[in-house]
Design an enzyme around this catalytic site. Structure first.
Site: not given
Ligand code: GRF
Length: 205
Positions: A16, A18, A94, A97, A111, A113
């Site tokens: 998490g 992000n 992961m 949806l 989303n 990526h």
């Molecule tokens: C990120 O690199 C995102 O691009 C991918 O999963 C990772 C999630 O990282 N889909 P975090 O959980 O936000 O640290």
């Protein structure tokens, strides 16, 4: 300029980081938004602790507790609706949806990526780019649709791969870019600055 805050529902599966960058940018006022709920498909996702640290409700919905994808996606939809979510933000979630959620939130699901789509889609975008030997990879933010990593692209940024990069060092570079790019895309959405024209997303001046 209105003070209205867009209510975000953030979907996670893990760390998490992000989610954290989005929470921080809501709190700093950069984002005209608030995280209304965090939904995780893993009970031990660290992102749930991050949410709790900021007084944000966390909901754990584990796929195996539901008889099929339909009931699972309906549970996600109910949690989003219960918290009056207006924009769904997948941040390291992961799973794909289902139409139950996507149809209820048309062009309202984002989303992230860790590669330059359409290159290296799927769950291992960082490793796949490194193994392939490309010199440049990057980050993509896009609207989600029913096909994994396929929806209209909002923002992309390149990241150079150095000869001595490992999966770990490259992941760090990618994450640094993600933490800026994702909030920027969410901000465009909240400001109604995105126009979808077929597969293209135009950022309105
Ligand atoms: C990120 O690199 C995102 O691009 C991918 O999963 C990772 C999630 O990282 N889909 P975090 O959980 O936000 O640290």
């Amino acid at each position: 300029m209105s003070n209205r805050k867009t209510r975000l529902g953030v979907l996670i599966s893990g760390s998490g980081s992000n989610l954290q960058s989005i929470i921080d940018k809501c709190e700093s006022g950069y984002l005209p938004a608030e995280v209304a709920v965090v939904i995780s498909n893993k009970a031990d996702a660290y992102g749930l602790t991050r949410a709790a640290n900021h007084g944000i409700p966390g909901v754990v919905l584990v796929r195996k507790d539901y008889p099929d994808e339909f009931f699972y996606n309906m549970a996600i939809l109910n949690a989003l609706k219960e918290h009056d979510v207006e924009l769904v933000v997948m941040a390291g979630y992961m799973r794909l949806l289902g139409p139950e959620v996507l149809d209820a939130y048309p062009n309202q699901v984002l989303n992230l990526h860790p590669a330059l789509l359409p290159s290296f889609p799927g769950a291992h975008g960082i490793k796949d780019a490194l193994d392939y030997g490309v010199k440049v990879t990057g980050v993509t933010v896009h609207f989600a649709n029913e096909i994994f990593d396929e929806g209209p692209i909002i923002l992309q940024e390149a990241v150079s791969i150095a000869e001595d990069d490992t999966e770990n060092t490259l992941a760090q570079k990618i994450h640094t870019v993600e933490h800026v790019l994702y909030p920027r895309a969410v901000k465009f959405y909240c400001e109604d600055a995105l126009a979808i024209e077929g597969k293209k997303v135009r950022i309105k001046e």
